[in-house]
Design a protein around this motif. Structure first.
Motif, PDB file in Angstrom:
ATOM      1  N   ARG A   1     -12.842 -15.303 -14.724  1.00 27.00           N
ATOM      2  CA  ARG A   1     -12.720 -13.828 -15.188  1.00 27.00           C
ATOM      3  C   ARG A   1     -12.562 -12.735 -14.657  1.00 27.00           C
ATOM      4  O   ARG A   1     -12.084 -11.943 -14.497  1.00 27.00           O
TER       5      ARG A   1
ATOM      6  N   ILE B   1      -5.663 -10.856 -17.752  1.00 25.66           N
ATOM      7  CA  ILE B   1      -6.933 -12.180 -17.817  1.00 25.66           C
ATOM      8  C   ILE B   1      -6.996 -12.216 -18.913  1.00 25.66           C
ATOM      9  O   ILE B   1      -6.976 -10.967 -20.231  1.00 25.66           O
ATOM     10  N   GLY B   2      -7.640 -12.820 -19.755  1.00 22.42           N
ATOM     11  CA  GLY B   2      -7.948 -13.421 -20.745  1.00 22.42           C
ATOM     12  C   GLY B   2      -6.866 -13.115 -21.976  1.00 22.42           C
ATOM     13  O   GLY B   2      -7.055 -13.342 -23.260  1.00 22.42           O
TER      14      GLY B   2
END
Length: 260
Positions: A237, A200-201
Motif C-alpha cells: 500500500r 489505496i486501502g
C-alpha cells in the motif's frame, strides 16, 4: 610443440577465456531466522535501511521485501506481497538500486498495483522510461504558487470551494455518503489530460465498482488507476502511494517539456 598443435591450443585458450563470462559471480546472501506476523528477521549479511531484498520460498520463488529496521546484526524486513512458503534458513539476497518502474503513455487507461504490474486484462506493461520511486526533494523556493483555478467539473466545488492547480485537498466523510461517486465525477470532468487515481486501502470489491460504475470509457482512456486494496501488505500500500505521486510527476514533467 608442433606448428599444427599451436592453432588448436590457441583456439582452446580462447574458448576457455570466453567461458569465464558464463561463470556466475558469487553473491553475499543472508538467511532468514525468524518470522513474526509480517515482520521478517534476517542475519548474515550487511543490510542497509530501506534496501530491497529477495527472500527465497520453499517452491524456489522469490518474495520481495524491504529493510525497515535493524537491531545489532539482525535486520527487520517487511514483505511487499503476502507471505507464503517461507522457511528457516531461507536465502535473503540484498538488491542494489532503488525501486523503479517503466513509465510511458502506454499506462493510460490501465489498472496497476503498487509494483506497476497490470491488474486488468491488458498486455504486460513493458518499455517506456525507467523512473525511480524515490523522488529527490524539491527546493521549496522553486515550487510554483497555487494561483490558477482548476475546473473539476462540479459546480458546487467550483463555485463554493474552488480548487487551485497544485493544491492538496482532503475529502473526508462517513461510509456510504458518496465519496466514490464524487471522485468519479471529478475524474471524468476535470480539465486535465491525465488523471491518476489511487485506490489505496479500499475493500477489494470497491475497486471494480469504482471503475465500472463511476468512470466512463472516455475517462478511463486518460486515467491511470493504481489499486492496493486493504488485503494487500502495508508495504504494498505504501509502494502504491509512492507510485501514484511518481506517475503524476512523470506526466507533469512530460507535459511541461512538450509545451515549453
Amino acid at each position: 610443440m608442433t606448428n599444427s598443435a599451436s592453432p588448436l591450443l590457441h583456439d582452446r585458450l580462447n574458448d576457455a577465456i570466453a567461458s569465464l563470462n558464463l561463470v556466475p559471480v558469487a553473491r553475499v546472501t543472508g538467511r532468514l531466522v525468524k518470522v513474526n506476523g509480517l515482520m521478517l528477521q534476517a542475519v548474515g549479511c550487511r543490510f542497509k535501511l530501506e534496501q530491497r531484498c529477495l527472500v527465497e520460498t520453499d517452491e524456489g520463488n522469490m518474495i520481495e521485501a524491504q529493510v525497515v529496521g535493524f537491531d545489532h546484526n539482525i535486520a527487520y524486513l517487511m514483505p511487499v506481497r503476502q507471505l507464503g512458503g517461507l522457511f528457516a534458513g531461507a536465502k535473503v539476497i540484498p538488491l542494489d538500486g532503488d525501486s523503479s518502474v517503466n513509465l510511458g503513455n502506454h499506462w493510460l487507461g490501465r489498472v496497476v498495483n503498487g509494483l506497476g504490474e497490470a491488474l486488468d486484462d491488458g498486455a504486460v506493461l513493458k518499455g517506456g522510461e525507467r523512473v525511480s520511486l524515490e523522488p529527490k526533494p524539491i527546493n521549496p523556493l522553486k515550487r510554483r504558487p497555487v494561483d490558477t483555478p482548476l475546473d473539476v467539473g462540479v459546480r458546487a466545488i467550483n463555485g463554493l470551494l474552488t480548487v487551485g492547480k497544485g493544491q492538496r485537498i482532503g475529502l473526508m466523510a462517513g461510509s456510504g455518503v458518496g465519496k466514490s461517486v464524487l471522485m468519479g465525477m471529478i475524474t471524468q470532468n476535470t480539465e486535465a489530460d491525465v488523471i491518476v487515481v489511487g485506490l489505496i486501502g479500499e475493500r477489494g470489491r470497491e475497486v471494480r465498482e469504482f471503475i465500472e460504475r463511476n468512470l466512463t470509457p472516455e475517462a478511463r482512456k486518460k486515467a491511470v488507476i493504481i489499486a492496493a486494496p486493504a488485503d494487500e501488505s502495508p508495504l504494498m500500500r505504501l509502494r502504491a502511494t509512492l507510485l501514484c505521486h511518481r506517475v503524476a510527476e512523470y506526466f507533469e514533467i512530460k507535459a511541461m517539456t512538450y509545451c515549453c
